[in-house]
Scaffold this active site. Structure first.
Site, short mmCIF file in Angstrom:
data_model
loop_
_atom_site.label_atom_id
_atom_site.label_comp_id
_atom_site.label_asym_id
_atom_site.label_seq_id
_atom_site.Cartn_x
_atom_site.Cartn_y
_atom_site.Cartn_z
N GLY A 10 69.03 36.43 37.97
CA GLY A 10 68.93 36.52 36.48
C GLY A 10 70.27 36.35 35.76
O GLY A 10 71.13 36.59 36.28
N ASP A 102 73.72 40.02 44.47
CA ASP A 102 73.59 40.21 45.79
C ASP A 102 72.96 38.79 46.61
O ASP A 102 73.12 38.64 47.78
CB ASP A 102 73.14 41.65 46.05
N ILE A 125 74.12 42.13 35.46
CA ILE A 125 74.18 43.34 34.38
C ILE A 125 74.39 44.89 35.23
O ILE A 125 74.50 45.86 34.55
CB ILE A 125 73.20 43.16 33.30
N ASP A 126 73.47 44.96 36.26
CA ASP A 126 73.37 45.96 37.27
C ASP A 126 74.46 46.79 37.55
O ASP A 126 74.52 47.85 38.04
CB ASP A 126 72.22 45.69 38.23
N ASP A 128 75.81 46.41 40.59
CA ASP A 128 75.27 47.07 41.96
C ASP A 128 75.82 46.26 43.05
O ASP A 128 75.37 45.98 44.05
CB ASP A 128 73.73 47.14 42.05
N ARG A 161 60.37 64.08 18.01
CA ARG A 161 59.84 63.64 19.01
C ARG A 161 60.72 63.67 20.35
O ARG A 161 61.84 63.78 20.22
CB ARG A 161 59.28 62.05 18.83
N MET A 168 67.19 48.67 32.23
CA MET A 168 67.35 47.92 33.64
C MET A 168 68.25 48.46 34.76
O MET A 168 68.90 49.64 34.31
CB MET A 168 67.77 46.56 33.47
N GLY A 169 68.47 47.84 35.61
CA GLY A 169 69.35 48.25 36.69
C GLY A 169 68.91 47.99 38.29
O GLY A 169 69.62 48.26 39.12
N GLU A 221 65.18 51.79 35.33
CA GLU A 221 63.75 51.21 35.53
C GLU A 221 63.33 51.55 36.99
O GLU A 221 62.05 51.83 37.29
CB GLU A 221 63.73 49.72 35.43
N HIS A 272 64.81 42.65 28.59
CA HIS A 272 65.76 41.49 28.62
C HIS A 272 66.73 41.56 27.60
O HIS A 272 67.58 40.44 27.25
CB HIS A 272 64.90 40.19 28.90
N GLN A 274 68.88 43.43 27.35
CA GLN A 274 70.14 43.72 27.77
C GLN A 274 70.88 42.62 28.48
O GLN A 274 71.97 42.88 28.90
CB GLN A 274 69.89 45.03 28.87
#
Ligand code: F6P
Length: 321
Positions: A10, A102, A125-126, A128, A161, A168-169, A221, A272, A274
């Protein structure tokens, strides 16, 4: 030396800043640069372009990647793997700097074992990836989430509300936690800790009882309710690396919360947004530091390794790690 550069997986704000830094620093060592188009797909098809100083000039603030990207896995078929090895030889690449997450770096690690001089730069962006404190692109994604929460706060409060914001992630809750804390979310849900819908609703009701008639919920997500027992996916399709398309937890939660608390609820999927657009100052600097370090690793022959950030120092670690 002719050094190949590719961006895979991505896209992510800061990719162009890394490319620019690699080339600008590498020219001081008299290296030449070959940009590989669309990630590993470019090495399968021999789709490349030269990268000169002029080509990388002005790239620092630019989102996306001038080289293009894809989620192609060249190790999936023997034919593709052979094409990659043949093209590396044909192009005369002495080293390849692989900018990716990864999946891309997993391929880089395996190619290193097969004798290719690969070097990794941690992109996503994750956030991870292990062995690095931060990947570039993460800070930009968190800034987008914070910006969105600031805006959603006022409209959510005005209408009394519940607003569920899906971020994301993938399997990691970093964006949700950092964005949620920065944006003052009332509830933050992450994949690492399956949640209880009743507990979430109970907390929203407690807030209401003490006069806070609105709530903001940030859901990664990949977050999922204990009751469902697995991540919510858009469809059954998997990508070349076997990942499902995550999405839907925001919609699911907004419905559940409204049904159980009787409080009007909405959801927003930041998606997207993000990932697109210009990187933050932090990501521009981090991407530049990674790029400079990566090409210095080429000069020092540190192959099979990834540039990493540890306690604010740029170091390198084995791709395996
Ligand atoms: O890995 C980055 C990421 O943005 C994840 O957070 C998300 O699950 C995935 O990519 C989305 O991928 P695509 O752009 O293929 O929909």
């Amino acid at each position: 030396m002719n050094v190949g550069i590719l961006t895979g997986g991505g896209d992510c704000p800061g990719l162009n800043a890394v490319i620019r830094a690699i080339v600008k620093r590498g020219l001081q060592f008299d290296y030449e640069f070959t940009g590989i188009r669309d990630g590993w797909r470019g090495l399968i098809n021999g789709d490349t372009q030269k990268l000169t100083r002029n080509d990388v000039s002005g790239l620092l603030p630019l989102g996306g990647t001038v080289l293009g990207t894809s989620r192609t896995n060249p190790l999936k078929s023997e034919k593709d793997t052979k094409a990659v090895m043949d093209n590396i030889k044909k192009l005369g690449l002495g080293a390849i700097i692989c900018i990716g997450g990864d999946d891309t770096l997993g391929v880089a690690s395996k190619l290193f074992d097969m004798g290719v001089n690969t070097i990794g730069v941690p992109k996503t962006i994750d956030n991870d990836l292990s062995a690095t404190d931060f990947t570039f692109g993460f800070d930009t994604a968190v800034s987008v989430v914070t910006w969105a929460l600031d805006r959603l706060h006022s409209t959510t409060e005005a209408h009394q509300r519940v607003m569920v914001v899906e971020v994301m992630g993938r399997h990691a809750g970093w964006i949700a936690v950092y964005g949620g804390i920065a944006g003052g979310a009332d509830v933050i849900l992450i994949p690492e800790k399956p949640f209880d819908v009743d507990e979430v609703c109970g907390y929203i009701m407690q807030r209401k009882a003490r006069g806070k008639k609105f709530s903001l919920v940030v859901a990664a997500e990949g977050a999922y309710p204990k009751q469902v027992g697995g991540m919510i996916t858009k469809d059954k399709e998997l990508d070349a690396f076997g990942h499902a398309k995550l999405g839907g937890v925001g919609d699911f939660l907004a419905r559940e919360i409204e049904a159980r608390t009787k409080q009007e609820s909405r959801f927003v999927v930041l998606g997207h947004l993000q990932r697109g657009g210009t990187p933050t100052a932090y990501d521009r600097v981090l991407a530049t530091r990674y790029g400079v370090h990566a090409i210095e690793m080429v000069k020092d022959g540190k192959f099979g390794r990834m540039a990493a950030l540890q306690v604010n120092k740029i170091v390198d670690v084995s791709l395996d790690e």
